[in-house]
Scaffold this active site. Structure first.
Site, mmCIF file in Angstrom:
data_model
loop_
_atom_site.group_PDB
_atom_site.id
_atom_site.type_symbol
_atom_site.label_atom_id
_atom_site.label_comp_id
_atom_site.label_asym_id
_atom_site.label_seq_id
_atom_site.Cartn_x
_atom_site.Cartn_y
_atom_site.Cartn_z
ATOM 1 N N LYS A 39 0.862 -1.189 0.000
ATOM 2 C CA LYS A 39 0.000 0.000 0.000
ATOM 3 C C LYS A 39 0.895 1.235 0.000
ATOM 4 O O LYS A 39 1.868 1.303 0.748
ATOM 5 C CB LYS A 39 -0.908 -0.032 1.238
ATOM 6 C CG LYS A 39 -2.086 0.895 1.148
ATOM 7 C CD LYS A 39 -3.170 0.530 2.168
ATOM 8 C CE LYS A 39 -4.308 1.537 2.117
ATOM 9 N NZ LYS A 39 -5.441 1.132 2.938
ATOM 10 N N GLU A 94 -19.471 -5.186 10.291
ATOM 11 C CA GLU A 94 -20.412 -4.409 11.093
ATOM 12 C C GLU A 94 -21.438 -5.310 11.772
ATOM 13 O O GLU A 94 -21.796 -5.091 12.931
ATOM 14 C CB GLU A 94 -21.115 -3.362 10.221
ATOM 15 C CG GLU A 94 -20.237 -2.189 9.805
ATOM 16 C CD GLU A 94 -19.281 -2.488 8.653
ATOM 17 O OE1 GLU A 94 -19.421 -3.560 8.015
ATOM 18 O OE2 GLU A 94 -18.392 -1.659 8.384
ATOM 19 N N ARG A 108 -25.507 -1.832 7.289
ATOM 20 C CA ARG A 108 -25.201 -3.257 7.137
ATOM 21 C C ARG A 108 -25.763 -4.116 8.269
ATOM 22 O O ARG A 108 -25.959 -5.311 8.097
ATOM 23 C CB ARG A 108 -23.673 -3.449 7.159
ATOM 24 C CG ARG A 108 -22.957 -3.051 5.928
ATOM 25 C CD ARG A 108 -22.820 -4.267 5.034
ATOM 26 N NE ARG A 108 -22.516 -3.856 3.689
ATOM 27 C CZ ARG A 108 -21.342 -3.999 3.111
ATOM 28 N NH1 ARG A 108 -20.343 -4.542 3.775
ATOM 29 N NH2 ARG A 108 -21.164 -3.621 1.877
HETATM 30 C C1 LIG Z 1 -18.869 -1.655 4.959
HETATM 31 C C2 LIG Z 1 -17.672 -0.764 5.076
HETATM 32 N N1 LIG Z 1 -17.055 -0.644 6.270
HETATM 33 C C3 LIG Z 1 -15.977 0.159 6.391
HETATM 34 C C4 LIG Z 1 -15.483 0.844 5.314
HETATM 35 C C5 LIG Z 1 -14.331 1.813 5.469
HETATM 36 N N2 LIG Z 1 -13.148 1.392 4.714
HETATM 37 C C6 LIG Z 1 -12.844 1.931 3.521
HETATM 38 S S1 LIG Z 1 -11.465 1.301 2.869
HETATM 39 C C7 LIG Z 1 -11.249 0.287 4.174
HETATM 40 C C8 LIG Z 1 -10.070 -0.634 4.205
HETATM 41 C C9 LIG Z 1 -10.114 -1.595 3.094
HETATM 42 O O1 LIG Z 1 -9.002 -2.416 3.166
HETATM 43 P P1 LIG Z 1 -8.625 -3.319 1.934
HETATM 44 O O2 LIG Z 1 -9.839 -3.939 1.381
HETATM 45 O O3 LIG Z 1 -7.541 -4.235 2.368
HETATM 46 O O4 LIG Z 1 -8.097 -2.297 0.866
HETATM 47 P P2 LIG Z 1 -6.762 -1.412 0.905
HETATM 48 O O5 LIG Z 1 -7.174 -0.057 1.407
HETATM 49 O O6 LIG Z 1 -5.771 -2.066 1.811
HETATM 50 O O7 LIG Z 1 -6.318 -1.372 -0.488
HETATM 51 C C10 LIG Z 1 -12.242 0.462 5.124
HETATM 52 C C11 LIG Z 1 -12.325 -0.223 6.424
HETATM 53 C C12 LIG Z 1 -16.157 0.688 4.088
HETATM 54 N N3 LIG Z 1 -15.768 1.343 2.984
HETATM 55 N N4 LIG Z 1 -17.218 -0.120 3.995
#
Ligand SMILES: Cc1ncc(C[n+]2csc(CCOP(=O)(O)OP(=O)(O)O)c2C)c(N)n1
Length: 642
Positions: A288, A377, A405
């Site tokens: 990342k 969630e 959710r």
């Molecule tokens: C249902 C939901 N919960 C929380 C989030 C907040 N959120 C956005 S990106 C993220 C992290 C995602 O991690 P990953 O899928 O590993 O992608 P990366 O950012 O590491 O590329 C979170 C928790 C969201 N978008 N949707």
């Protein structure tokens, strides 16, 4: 501000242009794409690290696939900036997340390359599977369907529901697991440990590579050999890999781990995988923030850093000349520690938002009593319910829009059983640049109809603390506290705790002709509006309801007995909102006043600065002033005195 793209990228308007280049150009194109993202995001803001991490994967996907015929589905979509730039939106990219500009997430209405609207996580596998099954039913068997999902998003139940179903549908789905070990904060949970173990396991990887080599060699011997190879592979993998690989056990063919920054090899692999029918998973290891040293080093900070100097990496922060009010989320975080120090039953829960909710303050101070449960969630709510059955007082912090959710869990696991769970809904109301998927517009409407819930909203920091204090008292039952994104209004916010009477609002000031009824932070808009209106000769009364449920009926009787005009103001959906609750009260008690409701209208609100969106929806200070002017009588100071 327009930024100039590099020489190769500037000639790529669509994937068809990308395909004109040879494989040996892909590295340079990736570099130019990375630089373009850095150049634009540094001056424009937005998500950062996630898009940098998938630059090579994005180039490889659009190079190897036939998009938009082939369906490419991004999970969450915060990492899709490269995809937007390569699919017709390079020259619009400087309007990303800006009011009236392009969305920060893929969006069906924005481009035919955006196959599925996102913002919330973990939907990609189910959506891609739906597309794949549709293709199968339509006889379009050559079409590819690719879901790109992060290891963080993979922690959600929904992702597993998709895998579970895809494993028995023999349709063309390729899941690309973008494994960077990060969610917004470091990823958590047993799955993350499993992924790390198969990535670093030397014996697993040697074994897998040996099989691949033998099989690739054999398959070159002709079509008959190919059949044999498939048989052998199936039986070897069936007996050995299945035991050791979670995805194989779910009937996926597992490939990887591969280096997610080797663009040529990625493109080749994706092409090869397109020839293999059925469900497949490519485990892709990425970093990342790749290519921007500071973002690689502090990945949480650089998830969405705001504006920064792309040369020095300095994040630009305006330095105020006087103390500023804190963010509501920080008041929540610090207050959690204070309350938990005094009450050992209190625990904190966040589904993957330690930094976003500021629960990280408690996680640091009391690591055993604060839990990041992953992007989950539903689990967060039911886990909290379980804790509450044992006498603990869980504070479960979930962004308002993500709480959508876990609706059934709130009703079935918490409310029906009257469990003492405190739900702190951050980002309630219009959330700003993340747009329609992230606005916390509906919580009042969807919570208000649930029996046993107390629903409250603080007008300022002190109120937030007092509501949290009130909610953790013995046997209060399920208690919702909703507050917005951003700062409060009290630089001096750390006041002693005071228990509030549940269901009691407060009169902020008396007035003439019209009463303003507000809930939560928007009460401050009414305070500002009143000051201006007073100078013009209008004197609205102002009441802060504080509780949506139970409503302060005594207060409402007073209001309807005294005022002909009532203006309700809320940072939430008008259908089903506080204004609706006030109308219900009026009807139930036979009052007949002119009720004007200000809030979020019955439509999805796009992205922009919060202030722009409040104005668009018509409930900021100016809108309140306009509404009062329309119905109130202008008075001189003399007539007031009389
Ligand atoms: C249902 C939901 N919960 C929380 C989030 C907040 N959120 C956005 S990106 C993220 C992290 C995602 O991690 P990953 O899928 O590993 O992608 P990366 O950012 O590491 O590329 C979170 C928790 C969201 N978008 N949707």
């Amino acid at each position: 501000m327009q930024v100039k793209a590099g020489p190769l990228l500037s000639k790529i308007n669509y994937p068809a242009d990308l395909k004109q280049y040879s494989e040996s150009d892909l590295e340079q194109i990736s570099q130019e794409l990375r630089q373009y993202i850095i150049d634009v995001v540094s001056v424009n803001g937005g998500h950062f690290g996630a898009s940098l991490g998938v630059v090579e994967l994005t180039v490889a996907l659009h190079y190897a696939l036939n998009t938009p015929y082939d369906k490419l589905v991004w999970d969450v979509g915060h990492q899709a900036y490269g995809h937007k730039i390569l699919t017709g939106r390079r020259d619009l990219f400087h309007t990303n997340r800006v009011y009236g500009g392009i969305s920060g997430f893929p969006k069906i209405s924005e481009s035919e390359y955006d196959t599925f609207g996102v913002g919330h996580s973990s939907t990609s596998i189910s959506a891609a599977l739906g597309m794949a099954v549709a293709s199968q039913l339509k006889g379009e068997t050559d079409r590819q369907h690719v879901a790109v999902i992060g290891d963080g998003a993979m922690t959600a139940g929904l992702a597993f529901e998709g895998l579970n179903h895809a494993g028995i549908e023999n349709s063309n789905v390729l899941v690309i697991l973008n494994d960077n070990c990060m969610s917004i904060d470091p990823n958590v949970g047993a799955l993350k440990e499993y992924l790390t173990s198969i990535t670093i396991s030397k014996s697993y990887n040697r074994f897998r590579d040996d099989i691949s080599h033998v099989l690739t060699g054999l398959s070159k011997l002709g079509p008959n050999a190919h059949k044999y190879v498939k048989k052998i592979e199936k039986s070897i993998k069936g007996t050995l890999l299945k035991q050791s690989n979670l995805f194989e056990a779910l009937n996926f063919r597992y490939f990887g781990p591969v280096d997610g920054h080797d663009v040529k090899r990625l493109a080749q692999t994706i092409k090869d995988l397109s020839a293999i029918p059925g469900p497949k998973l490519l485990h892709c290891v990425t970093v990342k923030g790749k290519g921007f040293a500071l973002a690689e080093k502090d990945q949480t900070k650089w998830h969405a850093p705001g504006l920064f100097d792309k040369i020095t990496g300095e994040i630009k922060k305006s330095i105020p000349d006087k103390p500023q009010p804190p963010k509501y989320q920080d008041v929540f975080g610090h207050t959690m520690v204070e309350l938990a120090e005094a009450n050992n039953k209190i625990v904190g829960i966040t589904p993957a938002m330690p930094s976003g909710s500021s629960l990280n303050i408690m996680m640091k101070a009391m690591p055993k009593r604060a839990f990041d449960v992953g992007i989950a969630e539903q689990h967060a709510v039911t886990f909290s319910a379980g804790l509450a059955t044992q006498g603990l007082v869980p504070f479960c912090n979930i962004y308002s829009s993500f709480m959508q959710r876990a609706y059934d869990q709130v009703i079935h696991d918490v409310a029906i059983q009257k469990l003492n769970v405190v739900f702190c809904l951050d980002r309630a109301g219009l959330a700003g640049a993340d747009g329609a998927t992230h606005h916390g517009a509906y919580d009042i409407a969807y919570m208000r109809c649930i029996p046993n819930l107390v629903i409250s909203s603080p007008m300022n920091e002190e109120e937030l603390r007092n509501l949290m204090y009130t909610a953790q008292q013995e046997n209060v039952g399920p208690f919702v506290i909703r507050y917005p994104r951003g700062n409060g209004v009290m630089p001096d916010w750390k006041r002693p705790f005071k228990a509030l009477e549940i269901g009691k609002g407060r009169k902020i000031c008396d007035g003439e002709d019209v009463a303003l009824l507000t809930i939560g932070h928007v009460g401050n808009f009414a305070v500002e509006a009143r000051a201006e209106l007073n100078s013009e000769g209008f004197y609205p009364a102002h009441y802060d309801l504080r509780f949506v449920k139970p409503l302060d009926e005594q207060l409402l009787h007073e209001v309807f007995a005294k005022y002909k005009h009532v203006i309700t103001v809320e940072d939430g959906s008008l259908p089903g909102g506080v204004g609706s609750a006030v109308l219900e009260f009026m009807g139930d008690h036979g009052y007949n006043a002119n009720v004007i409701r200000l809030g979020i209208p019955d439509q999805f609100i796009e992205h922009g600065e919060q202030a722009e969106l409040w104005a668009e929806c018509g409930y900021d200070k100016n809108a309140i002033i306009a509404a009062v002017r329309k119905v109130a009588i202008k008075r001189t100071t003399d007539s007031m005195a009389g």
